[in-house]
Design an enzyme around this catalytic site. Structure first.
Site, short mmCIF file in Angstrom:
data_model
loop_
_atom_site.label_atom_id
_atom_site.label_comp_id
_atom_site.label_asym_id
_atom_site.label_seq_id
_atom_site.Cartn_x
_atom_site.Cartn_y
_atom_site.Cartn_z
N ASN A 44 0.81 -1.23 0.00
CA ASN A 44 0.00 0.00 0.00
C ASN A 44 0.84 1.28 0.00
O ASN A 44 0.46 2.26 -0.62
CB ASN A 44 -1.02 -0.02 1.15
CG ASN A 44 -0.40 -0.14 2.50
OD1 ASN A 44 0.64 -0.78 2.66
ND2 ASN A 44 -1.00 0.48 3.49
N GLU B 123 3.69 -4.81 12.36
CA GLU B 123 2.70 -3.74 12.15
C GLU B 123 1.61 -4.35 11.29
O GLU B 123 1.83 -4.65 10.11
CB GLU B 123 3.36 -2.53 11.51
CG GLU B 123 4.32 -1.85 12.49
CD GLU B 123 5.19 -0.76 11.89
OE1 GLU B 123 4.99 -0.42 10.72
OE2 GLU B 123 6.06 -0.26 12.60
N CYS C 194 -3.25 1.46 6.36
CA CYS C 194 -3.50 0.70 7.59
C CYS C 194 -4.14 1.58 8.65
O CYS C 194 -4.92 1.11 9.47
CB CYS C 194 -2.20 0.11 8.10
SG CYS C 194 -0.93 1.37 8.34
N GLU D 149 7.91 0.90 16.85
CA GLU D 149 9.09 1.41 16.17
C GLU D 149 8.94 2.92 16.04
O GLU D 149 7.87 3.47 16.23
CB GLU D 149 9.25 0.74 14.80
CG GLU D 149 9.53 -0.77 14.92
CD GLU D 149 10.02 -1.41 13.63
OE1 GLU D 149 10.60 -0.70 12.79
OE2 GLU D 149 9.83 -2.62 13.47
P1 NAD Z 1 -0.04 -9.29 3.24
O1 NAD Z 1 0.02 -9.76 4.65
O2 NAD Z 1 -0.88 -10.02 2.29
O3 NAD Z 1 1.43 -9.30 2.59
C1 NAD Z 1 2.50 -8.57 3.16
C2 NAD Z 1 3.81 -9.24 2.78
O4 NAD Z 1 3.90 -10.51 3.41
C3 NAD Z 1 3.98 -9.49 1.28
O5 NAD Z 1 5.31 -9.16 0.94
C4 NAD Z 1 3.72 -10.98 1.16
O6 NAD Z 1 4.35 -11.59 0.06
C5 NAD Z 1 4.32 -11.49 2.46
N1 NAD Z 1 3.84 -12.79 2.93
C6 NAD Z 1 2.60 -13.33 2.79
N2 NAD Z 1 2.55 -14.54 3.40
C7 NAD Z 1 3.79 -14.77 3.92
C8 NAD Z 1 4.38 -15.84 4.64
N3 NAD Z 1 3.67 -16.92 4.99
N4 NAD Z 1 5.67 -15.74 5.01
C9 NAD Z 1 6.40 -14.64 4.70
N5 NAD Z 1 5.91 -13.61 3.99
C10 NAD Z 1 4.62 -13.66 3.62
O7 NAD Z 1 -0.42 -7.75 3.31
P2 NAD Z 1 -0.74 -6.77 2.09
O8 NAD Z 1 -2.03 -7.22 1.48
O9 NAD Z 1 0.47 -6.65 1.25
O10 NAD Z 1 -0.95 -5.36 2.84
C11 NAD Z 1 -2.17 -4.96 3.38
C12 NAD Z 1 -2.23 -5.25 4.86
O11 NAD Z 1 -1.13 -4.62 5.51
C13 NAD Z 1 -3.47 -4.70 5.55
O12 NAD Z 1 -3.94 -5.63 6.47
C14 NAD Z 1 -2.94 -3.46 6.28
O13 NAD Z 1 -3.70 -3.06 7.39
C15 NAD Z 1 -1.59 -3.93 6.67
N6 NAD Z 1 -0.71 -2.79 6.94
C16 NAD Z 1 -0.39 -2.49 8.24
C17 NAD Z 1 0.41 -1.38 8.52
C18 NAD Z 1 0.75 -0.98 9.94
O14 NAD Z 1 1.61 -0.13 10.12
N7 NAD Z 1 0.12 -1.55 10.96
C19 NAD Z 1 0.89 -0.60 7.47
C20 NAD Z 1 0.53 -0.93 6.16
C21 NAD Z 1 -0.26 -2.04 5.91
#
Ligand code: NAD
Length: 503
Positions: free
Chosen positions: A172, A271, A305, A484
């Site tokens: 995102n 996060e 997020c 962080e």
């Molecule tokens: P996602 O969890 O689908 O993917 C994030 C990353 O994790 C990607 O690089 C993906 O390839 C990797 N991944 C997926 N499964 C994995 C595994 N089993 N082992 C290792 N890596 C793995 O998230 P997304 O769809 O890319 O992003 C959206 C989500 O992120 C939303 O839930 C949002 O709220 C959250 N988010 C949180 C914050 C925060 O600061 N709290 C910030 C931005 C986004």
């Protein structure tokens, strides 16, 4: 929020020459040996941007070993000043290549250039600058103690780099969120292997060019592309030479990574997702509350997020607030990233569009009144292949409805009236998430009182997304583990040794 002065830039449409991504391992670009790859699609029109190689166990292993070698070699023996000077140069080079980063980010995500040029890219550079300041001023504790023989002893703490850090990042805010981890990790003396989101490989790759240009030693910053389970993400988080895992993404993915981190007892910093509330009291400055809520619901097409998906409005203001937010949503212009009038880009992918649309349908099944939106907008023919979605507002859902309790990550919100401050706090705290909240009130005492009772990591009063990078950032409950930002980053990116000297 950082502001970059706008200047002339190439229109995105003229810069869409094919861009293939590559892994960046030990200072060199490579497509690896798996022979597997995928097409990177632009969400604006569904066109192919280029090919991305899928890394396997061999690429991950090479990247982790390069990171370890750099740690044991040139990076580990550099003084803090040498290290932070180099990272300052990284920030300067990101700013010098501002338009390259901007174009890459907007091609990958489809987000408006007006947004990325004010938020994503300046923050990418600021994340390096900020943590060089932290690294230069790290102080530790010292406890003199008495001993039975009267000579005494001195305890002091040393902070050492944790080691090789795996950085797993989402799509995102790709550059911003990746550098939010890489900046402190490197400033505090670690080396990194980054696994960017499969949806947004370009800016992480571009950062490799920057590292080489300014002379960051090879192996300090590595990138391996791939997916999560049974791909580069899982291989990286299971690798025995990885000393810590920092992850931003969905809560469900965090659960999977935590299990992977259990092998070898590796610490995690998470996060995760949110279902953030906004609490709008009748004594608020309505114009400011509407402007702030417009941004918190619809910025980045709702894919933030920290964004708001639940709005609670004190009953006397409810009808007016709903009407004003509806008016704002309907005035948002959907369009291409480079068009300065664009207020809303597409969702990241067709797959995500399918997920958000399934919630739009579910809201109706659950009995929502659709105030505005609820579907796919009619777009001009050249954009028909994009993953466009209408900004959407609902009222009338019950407090346990899926659209009120589950993270949707789209440009939508549910608005519900409340009667008392206690009820507003109970509703706001009523999901498993606890990332962020926004409180809108002109009553100072109420603002402090409510902020102290919300179970969240970040509470904004009369604002949203106002970020000072020295502050603690992270989520409560299912929204994260750890904090962080500023000196709080020391907790995860350094290992502490207490030295006890008998005098
Ligand atoms: P996602 O969890 O689908 O993917 C994030 C990353 O994790 C990607 O690089 C993906 O390839 C990797 N991944 C997926 N499964 C994995 C595994 N089993 N082992 C290792 N890596 C793995 O998230 P997304 O769809 O890319 O992003 C959206 C989500 O992120 C939303 O839930 C949002 O709220 C959250 N988010 C949180 C914050 C925060 O600061 N709290 C910030 C931005 C986004």
């Amino acid at each position: 929020m950082n502001v970059h002065s706008p200047h002339e830039r190439r229109p995105l449409a003229q810069s869409t020459a094919r861009r293939d991504a590559a892994h960046f391992i030990d200072g060199a670009f490579t497509t690896g040996t798996t022979g597997k790859s995928w097409q990177n699609l632009c969400p604006v029109d569904g066109s192919a941007i280029g090919t991305v190689p899928e890394g396997g166990e061999a690429e991950v292993d090479a990247a982790v070993k390069a990171a370890r070698a750099a740690l044991d070699g040139p990076w580990g023996s550099m003084s803090v000043t040498e290290r932070t000077d180099l990272l300052g140069a990284v920030a300067d080079e990101i700013n010098r290549r501002f338009d390259d980063f901007l174009e890459a980010e907007c091609l990958d995500t489809g987000k408006p250039m007006s947004l990325a040029s004010h938020v994503d890219i300046p923050r990418g550079a600021a994340n390096f600058k900020m943590f060089t300041d932290v690294a230069k001023t790290v102080a530790t504790e010292c406890f003199p103690m008495p001993t039975p023989d009267g000579a005494g002893a001195l305890n002091y703490a040393l902070r050492r780099p944790r080691g090789v850090i795996a950085v797993i990042s989402p799509w995102n805010l790709p550059l911003l969120l990746m550098t939010w981890k890489v900046g402190p990790a490197l400033a505090l003396g670690n080396t990194v292997v980054v696994k960017p989101s499969e949806e947004t490989p370009l800016t992480a790759t571009l950062l490799g060019e920057v590292m080489n240009k300014v002379g960051v030693p090879r192996g300090v910053y590595n990138v391996v592309h791939g997916f999560g389970p049974d791909s580069a993400g899982e291989f990286l988080t299971r690798h025995p030479l990885v000393n810590g895992i920092t992850f931003t993404g969905e809560t469900r993915t965090g659960e999977a990574i935590m299990k992977q981190a259990a092998h070898g007892i590796r610490p995690v910093s998470f996060e995760l997702g949110g279902k953030n509330p906004a609490l709008v009291f009748a004594d608020c400055d309505l114009d400011k509350a509407i402007e702030g809520t417009m941004r918190s619901v619809f910025s980045n097409c709702g894919q933030v997020c920290l964004g708001t998906e639940r709005v609670y409005v004190e009953r006397p203001l409810f009808e007016t607030f709903v009407a004003r937010l509806k008016q704002g949503a309907e005035a948002l212009r959907l369009g291409r990233p480079e068009d300065p009038a664009t207020g809303l880009g597409p969702l990241i992918s067709k797959e995500h569009q399918g997920k958000v649309l399934s919630y739009y349908r579910k809201a109706v099944e659950e009995g929502a009144t659709v105030v505005t939106g609820g579907g796919v907008p009619a777009m001009p023919a050249e954009l028909a292949g994009g993953s466009w979605i209408e900004p959407t507002i609902w009222t009338g859902l019950s407090d346990d409805a899926a659209c009120v309790t589950e993270e949707i990550f789209g440009p939508c919100c549910h608005i519900r009236p409340f009667d008392t401050e206690a009820e507003a706090i109970r509703l706001a705290n009523g999901t498993p998430y606890g990332l962020a909240a926004a409180v809108w009130t002109e009553n100072l005492s109420r603002a402090h009182r409510v902020a102290s009772r919300l179970d969240v990591g970040i509470c904004w009063v009369n604002s949203w997304f106002l970020r000072d990078l020295r502050t603690a950032f992270g989520g409560a409950k299912a929204s994260g583990i750890g904090r962080e930002g500023g000196v709080h980053s020391l907790e995860f990116y350094t290992e502490m040794t207490n030295v006890c000297v008998k005098l």
